[in-house]
Every structure is written in structure tokens, then in C-alpha cells.
Motif scaffolding. Sequence first.
Motif, PDB file in Angstrom:
ATOM      1  N   ALA A 577     -21.344   4.987  56.120  1.00 21.49           N
ATOM      2  CA  ALA A 577     -21.918   3.707  55.679  1.00 21.49           C
ATOM      3  C   ALA A 577     -22.421   3.794  54.241  1.00 21.49           C
ATOM      4  CB  ALA A 577     -23.054   3.306  56.617  1.00 21.49           C
ATOM      5  N   GLU A 587     -21.046  -4.915  53.020  1.00 16.91           N
ATOM      6  CA  GLU A 587     -20.996  -5.623  54.294  1.00 16.91           C
ATOM      7  C   GLU A 587     -20.557  -4.689  55.425  1.00 16.91           C
ATOM      8  OE1 GLU A 587     -21.895  -8.582  55.170  1.00 16.91           O
ATOM      9  OE2 GLU A 587     -22.477  -9.331  53.202  1.00 16.91           O
ATOM     10  N   SER A 588     -19.482  -3.964  55.223  1.00 12.91           N
ATOM     11  CA  SER A 588     -19.023  -3.014  56.249  1.00 12.91           C
ATOM     12  C   SER A 588     -20.073  -1.934  56.484  1.00 12.91           C
ATOM     13  CB  SER A 588     -17.701  -2.375  55.818  1.00 12.91           C
ATOM     14  OG  SER A 588     -16.675  -3.336  55.748  1.00 12.91           O
ATOM     15  N   LEU A 590     -23.295  -2.221  56.180  1.00 12.55           N
ATOM     16  CA  LEU A 590     -24.386  -2.786  56.968  1.00 12.55           C
ATOM     17  C   LEU A 590     -24.017  -2.897  58.442  1.00 12.55           C
ATOM     18  CD1 LEU A 590     -25.951  -5.636  54.777  1.00 12.55           C
ATOM     19  CD2 LEU A 590     -27.192  -3.822  55.996  1.00 12.55           C
ATOM     20  N   GLU A 591     -22.799  -3.278  58.717  1.00 14.63           N
ATOM     21  CA  GLU A 591     -22.345  -3.403  60.111  1.00 14.63           C
ATOM     22  C   GLU A 591     -22.442  -2.068  60.839  1.00 14.63           C
ATOM     23  OE1 GLU A 591     -18.299  -4.647  62.567  1.00 14.63           O
ATOM     24  OE2 GLU A 591     -18.467  -5.135  60.434  1.00 14.63           O
ATOM     25  N   ILE A 592     -21.999  -1.025  60.176  1.00 11.55           N
ATOM     26  CA  ILE A 592     -22.068   0.322  60.772  1.00 11.55           C
ATOM     27  C   ILE A 592     -23.519   0.738  60.980  1.00 11.55           C
ATOM     28  CG2 ILE A 592     -21.601   2.767  60.357  1.00 11.55           C
ATOM     29  CD1 ILE A 592     -19.097   1.841  58.760  1.00 11.55           C
ATOM     30  N   THR A 593     -24.356   0.507  59.971  1.00 12.32           N
ATOM     31  CA  THR A 593     -25.747   0.966  60.017  1.00 12.32           C
ATOM     32  C   THR A 593     -26.539   0.248  61.092  1.00 12.32           C
ATOM     33  OG1 THR A 593     -25.625   1.426  57.647  1.00 12.32           O
ATOM     34  CG2 THR A 593     -27.813   1.372  58.640  1.00 12.32           C
ATOM     35  N   LYS A 594     -26.310  -1.060  61.246  1.00 14.63           N
ATOM     36  CA  LYS A 594     -27.017  -1.803  62.299  1.00 14.63           C
ATOM     37  C   LYS A 594     -26.652  -1.257  63.678  1.00 14.63           C
ATOM     38  CE  LYS A 594     -27.515  -6.145  59.704  1.00 14.63           C
ATOM     39  NZ  LYS A 594     -27.037  -7.553  59.571  1.00 14.63           N
ATOM     40  N   SER A 595     -25.389  -0.910  63.856  1.00 10.78           N
ATOM     41  CA  SER A 595     -24.960  -0.332  65.128  1.00 10.78           C
ATOM     42  C   SER A 595     -25.614   1.030  65.362  1.00 10.78           C
ATOM     43  CB  SER A 595     -23.432  -0.192  65.134  1.00 10.78           C
ATOM     44  OG  SER A 595     -22.992   0.484  66.292  1.00 10.78           O
ATOM     45  N   ASN A 617     -27.890  -5.825  49.547  1.00  6.33           N
ATOM     46  CA  ASN A 617     -27.073  -6.992  49.909  1.00  6.33           C
ATOM     47  C   ASN A 617     -27.812  -8.314  49.658  1.00  6.33           C
ATOM     48  OD1 ASN A 617     -24.458  -7.707  50.951  1.00  6.33           O
ATOM     49  ND2 ASN A 617     -25.469  -8.451  52.819  1.00  6.33           N
TER      50      ASN A 617
END
Length: 834
Positions: A577, A587-588, A590-595, A617
Amino acid sequence: MASEIERRSSVSVAVFGTVNELHGFVVPRCCNRVRTLTAPFPLNLLPNMNLRFLIACSLLCLLSSLPATFAMESSSNSRPHEGAHGDVNADDRATDAGHSFHGEAFNEGPRQRAVKASGMAKIHFPTSTQSDEAQQFFEQGVAQLHGFLYLEAERSFRQAAKADPELAIAYWGMAMANANNPKRARGLIDEAEQKKDKGADKREKLYIEAHARYLPKFGDDAPEDDVDAKRKRAERYIADLEKLLHEYPEDIEAKAFLVLRIWLSDREGVKLASRHAVNALLSEIFAVDPMHPAHHYRIHLWDSAHPKSALESSAKCGPSMPGVAHMWHMPGHIYSKLHRYADAAWQQEASARVDHAHIAQAGLIPDQIHNFAHNNEWLIRNLLFIGRINDAVDQAKNLVSLPQHPRYNTLKKRGSYKYGRERLLQSFTEYGLWDELIQHSGGFYLPFTSDAVQEEELLGWLAVAHFRTGKAGRGAKTLRTLIRRRIALETQLLDLADKSAAKNSKADKQESGSDDDSGKEAEPAEKAVTAEELRSHLKALRPIIARASAAGATHRKEPEKVKTLAEKAKLDALIKAQWLADAGDVESALEITKSERKKREGQVRPVAILVDLLWRNGEKDEAKKQFETLRTLAADADIDTPMLNRLRHIAKFAGVQGDWRIKREPAKDLGERPPLESLGPFRWEPNQASSWEAKLPDGTPTHSKELSGRPRLVVFYLGFGCLHCMEQLHALSPKLEAFQEAGIEIIAISTEDSETLTTGIDDFDKPISIPLIADPEHAVFKSYRCWDDFEDQPLHGTFLIDSNDRVRWQDIGYEPFMDVDFLLEESQRLLTLP
């Protein structure tokens, strides 16, 4: 070596080769003291010691070939079997020097006396002994069994047997203490079975018979111990313990061992059908003794299934037996599973401190302790979870710096060195300490090694570090090195395929009779790498190359390549990430980090990365919200490290000046926690070497203070009559100059008196300059624990002592340490410790 000792000894010691080299004679290597066996023969009248020794060995061969009845009569002066710990004179038995008089099973394990240890659980386990000392040490051993402190448990049981040699149940305890060594356990339980009819009561016999029926048989005629056989043995053991409880329903120790056996048998094919049923059995134990160390077993019971069910036992486990490190370690399992990483780290640190105190008291080296390395590497992981990166790095370095030993701790074993190296790399890479990684690569803590895969792992991270610090040229150069290695391996694999095809073609021609070279002499086969080994090496190398390439793609701002390469590299998701964000795809990232934040509840790192990415962001309000959560999570974190330091502007935005951490209130379910400092030191430190007085061959007194200020290797050997000792000195001889060039002197301390030592020196032909010192009263041997207190005989020992008189490395055992090359390399490594 002190010049005074060199001047006064001025001896040349001839060290002969193995007995097999003596004029073609092949004789057994199993003499304790050849002089003892050949005492009736006037060998001292012969002029040459080598000739005397040859004749002595020939006589020994002759004796060994005589009928058994004669051999028994000729040894009639030996004392009868008195139990493995009865008083037996070393010269009364034809046994290798340092070996136990009672068989192979007693060679290993602790051979120094036990002490009444503090911090042990109070156990009530009646036995048939009439000795108060035996009873006390036996119950201490049972307590230590419950804490998996196996080395000290066996020592306690041996001490009990020393006080009462016919106490059969003590040998059961020794077998139980060898839970990880079934072959030794078999020999020990066999001893218990031989003794059980000499006074053991019915209850003791049931314990002994249950364990004897469980342990596998060994030998050529032993049945195959397959999966089904293991399951049947485990089922029978459970049934035997239940039978014991039918007879003695109030025996809470039997209940505790039954709980342990049910849990362990789940790994042997006996399904653990109801954890609540086993928990009810534990409740019966705690109804009688609320602080019984079986709290350890309740944690194991619920660890993987429902960790909250073990919270009460987690609070009581350490206090139930505070002198055993593993009892502090176990609650860390539960707290980790519940994402309470600060509490888990406290437990692991407590465990490490107790281990360090025990190691110093017992005169051991760290990896002799069961689970020592595992506990400390888990501590590092927990420290990383809560952001204590500086302590994590220091602890990893400490593990790397510990003494290595071929039996306990090397790069190829799961010991302190391998764990320390892995966790140090993990600390640097997860927290982005790239400059530190570059600084330490090739140094003391992260040296390049002869293990190709380990070296490539380091080279791969070094390439990453160069790319991440903007040194793209150096990163690319290191990456090309790895690619060349991959090409070389692939070429070797193709060459092997060509050779195999050619061989098959040749075989086809020979079968058809067209190319018969059967009369040609076969060339000797060369030991070469196999195709399977090459494929395995390539399998490990390719992800390393992908990882370094992903870092290069990050530097070049190529997010799509980062995604592809990170997948091939099996890169840690949070590192991926961060690299994606740096490559331009926030954006990508952030998606990984939130998961990952959801998966890694309670950890500092995912939240810190999330806060940073949200801010980058443009989501400043959400970044501020997550930052408030981080403030409590990071209560113990090092906020000056790069990952957390970059959040200062977000702290300012949130209206926080200076240290933005919020102190965490201790949980209310932790139980009694003593000050950590009271449990022992946080880091292992070598013990001070004992001072001593002894004599040179000419009878002149000498003292250890004459050696102070210089590193030295001190070898304890058992006299000229010990073949193995002579082999050790023979192996050291060619390496003397190398040790001296490394600034290390060598001395050898003998069990013999000055007169015997002088005779041996005078009669030997091949000189080496190892100053010899006489210790006929064995005072020096005993002060360095090179002494079997149970059988009252000396043991072999090798010690590295530094210029500050600290013991940096040691080996004590029934045979001398023979790997001289390892010893030289390890001595140099330890003495250059930063």
C-alpha cells in the motif's frame, strides 16, 4: 597466554591421532582410563608412551574379546549397580571418560546438581521415598514439568534420585521431562520399570506403567510407529490415566496430566471432542488449589478455540509459578489473540527476564532453554505491533549477538540467531528504516552468509532500501546481481536436463547393442546439486527479485507494475500500500490499508499508514478521526521513527502539541504483576568467569588472574588416558596459530596431577604449544561446572573467555567439543561484538 606461564611451563605436548591410526591396530574407543584397565601390567617400564599406549589398547581389545563370564569376573572389583545417581567411582568402570556409568540415556541432560529454586509452585505428590530431600526435589520437578521447564525438571528428578537411588518414580519424572526426546525418555522409563518393584507403591506403579505403555519402542525389532500406532498409544495413555483416577480420585496431579494428555493427543489423532468437558476437569483442580500451575493447560486448551475463556488463567498463570519463564509467556498467547498486544508484550518481556535470571544462575547459554528463542522473537513481534520499534530492533540485535552452538542455535536452526536476523529485517522493512538497513547490511548484525538463500534475501532488501532512499543506481546494480544468480540457476537446470537426456539416449543405444562400453571403468560420481534443489532455490529467489523490482517500479512512479510485481513477491500488504501510494495510486493504497486495518485490530502500523494516506488523499477530517484512535494505540510507540514522525503536521491540525500519545489505562483483569525489573534483566549478559588456582606441570602455582586482559579458550580435558580428549587437542593443534592471530590464547586444564602431567608431556613426540595446567583436586573443574554431581566424575568442557573475564561461549558434556573451525569462527564473531 601470559608470558610467565609460557616461561614456566615451556612444554611441548605431543598429541597423537585416533587409536585406529596406531600401527594399524583397530581398537575400541571406549576406555575411561586406559591406565586403570592395564594397571596390573608394568607398562611404565616401557620407554615410549606411544608404545605403552599401543600395548594398553591391545590388551583392552583382548579383554573385550574374552568370554562374558571372564569379563564379569575380571570386573568384579567394580561396584554393583547403584542406580543412575548413586556414588560410583569413575575409575571403577570401563566407560568412556565423561560418559554416564549407566547407559546412553544418562549421557545427555543436566549433570550438575539441582538447587531448591525460588518461585516454584507448591505441589503435593506423595511418593514412597523416606528421604525428605528426595521428596522435595521430586515435587519441585513435577512443578517444573507443569511449566515445561524440562531441563530443570530433569535436574530436580536426578537430584531426587541422587538422594534415593531406588526411587523409581524419579525416573518416571526424568522420562516425562524428555517429552521432546522419546528415545531418551524410553531409556529413562525403562530404568523406572526396572526399579518399580523395589518399593514403589501401587499409585507410583500406575504412573510408571502408563508412561511406559505410551512411549514407542526402539530397536531393530521394534514395531513400526505409524500414524495409527501413535493414535492407539495416545488413546491407551488417556485410558491408563483415567484408570489411575478411578483408584485415586483425589489425585489432582493425575487430573492435571490427564488434561495435558487430552490436549496433546489431539495432535496424535485422538479428537478433542469437548473443550468444556476438559475445562470442567480443570475446575476440579482449581477447586482444591486455585493457584495450581494447570492454569498453563487451560490457556493451551482455549488458545485457538475461544481465548476469552482463558482470561482468568492468564491473570493467574505467571503468579502461580513466577520462577518459570514459560508461565509468564503463556498469557501472551491469549492477549495476542484478543489483540491486546501491549499486555502480550509485557508477558513476553517478563518471560525473557525470568529466563535471563535463570540462565545466569544455572550457568547455561540461552538457547539451552526450551522455547527461549521463540519467546523472544514473539516479544519482538508484539513490540512491532505497538510501535516500540527501538526496543524491537535492540531485542533482535541481542538475539543475533547470543552465542551460537551447533546443537542449539545456528542460522539453519530455529534458534536465537535465525529468529534475530529475521526479526531485525522485519523491523527495518515494516517501519521503513531503510538507512539503518543499508548501514547494517554486511555488518555484525546482518552479515552476508554462506547460505545462498539467506544472502539473497538480504541482497533483495538491500536493493529495496537503495531504491527507497533515492539511490536508484545502486538499487539497480544490486538487482542485476540477483538476476544474474537467477540466470545461473536456470542455466544449471537446463544443463542438468541436457545431461539427463544424453544419459537416456546412451542407455537406449546400449540396450540396442549399438554402443557397448561396458568394459570402460566408471568415473567417480561427483556430488552435484540436484534439479530439485535448483528448483527450490529458484522458487525462493524469484519473489526476492520481484520485490526489488517492485521497489524500482515505485521509484519510477509505475503503479501498475508495482501491483503486478508485488503479487509475485508476496509482499506484505501494508508495504504494498505504501509503495502504491508513493508510485501515485493513493486510492488503491487506501483500499488495501482499510482492509488491513480491520484484519490487524489493535496494531499501530496499519492505523498510522491509514492516517497518512487519508491526509495525502485530501480526507483531512477522516485522517483527524483516525489519528485520535492512533493516539491511544500508540501509547507506548516511538513517535520519532519515520512512520510516526511524518504525522506531526496531522497532530498539529488536531490541535496537539509535542508528544501526542495518550497514556493507556491498565486493564482490570490482569491479576498480580510485579515490577518487571524484579524478575531479571531485560537482556542476556555473559557471566563472569570463576577465578581459580592450579599448578603448572613443574608444580609451580598459577592463577587465572595471570590470564586477565586477553581472550582465551580454556579446554578442560580428562587426562592423557582419555582418547577423545587427545583427539580434541589433536584437532586444535593445527589451528593454534589461527586462534593466536585472532588474539585468542589456548590453555588446557587436566584432571591429572603435575607429576602425571609431566610424564605425559615428556613421553609424547609431536609437539604443540598448548600450556597445560594440573587440577588434580578438580576444584577448577567444579567451579566451571565441568563435573557430574550425580556420578561424581569430571566432564569435558570448552570455554571462550573474553578480556573482561566474561564467559562468552561454552560447551560442557560427556564428549569434548570437536568442531574447531566452528569454534574459531564463532569466537571471532563474539569477540568483535559491537
